[in-house]
Design a protein around this motif. Structure first.
Motif, PDB file in Angstrom:
ATOM      1  N   ASP A 138      15.598 -16.942 115.031  1.00 24.74           N
ATOM      2  CA  ASP A 138      15.166 -16.533 113.682  1.00 24.74           C
ATOM      3  C   ASP A 138      15.383 -17.645 112.645  1.00 24.74           C
ATOM      4  N   PHE A 139      15.371 -18.865 113.064  1.00 21.19           N
ATOM      5  CA  PHE A 139      15.614 -19.994 112.160  1.00 21.19           C
ATOM      6  C   PHE A 139      14.617 -20.039 111.008  1.00 21.19           C
ATOM      7  N   ASP A 140      13.350 -19.777 111.276  1.00 21.34           N
ATOM      8  CA  ASP A 140      12.306 -19.849 110.248  1.00 21.34           C
ATOM      9  C   ASP A 140      12.142 -18.548 109.461  1.00 21.34           C
ATOM     10  N   LYS A 141      12.887 -17.539 109.803  1.00 17.80           N
ATOM     11  CA  LYS A 141      12.781 -16.248 109.133  1.00 17.80           C
ATOM     12  C   LYS A 141      13.269 -16.384 107.690  1.00 17.80           C
ATOM     13  N   PRO A 142      12.554 -15.785 106.730  1.00 17.79           N
ATOM     14  CA  PRO A 142      12.990 -15.867 105.330  1.00 17.79           C
ATOM     15  C   PRO A 142      14.385 -15.253 105.147  1.00 17.79           C
TER      16      PRO A 142
END
Length: 66
Positions: A54-58
């Motif tokens: 979930d690194f790119d999750k806001p």
């Protein structure tokens, strides 16, 4: 000691001691040049860092600032 004082002192030395001073100066120059950085190896830190799925999750924590 200024450069002129150093030059005067070296100039008053016999030839064999001038050669020793010259050798010592060459030694000091080579000692100073050895402090260069090592060549970096590609991929050296591979596997050292991991990223979650979930690194790119806001981030919800910053909604008030956006």
């Amino acid at each position: 000691m200024t450069d002129i004082q150093l030059f005067t002192d070296i100039s008053s030395l016999p030839e064999n001691l001038k050669q020793e001073v010259s050798d010592f100066v060459a030694f000091l120059k080579s000692k100073n040049s050895k402090k260069k950085l090592k060549k970096r190896e590609f991929g050296y830190a591979k596997g050292f860092f991991t990223m979650t799925e979930d690194f790119d999750k806001p981030l919800d924590d910053f909604k008030d600032y956006m």
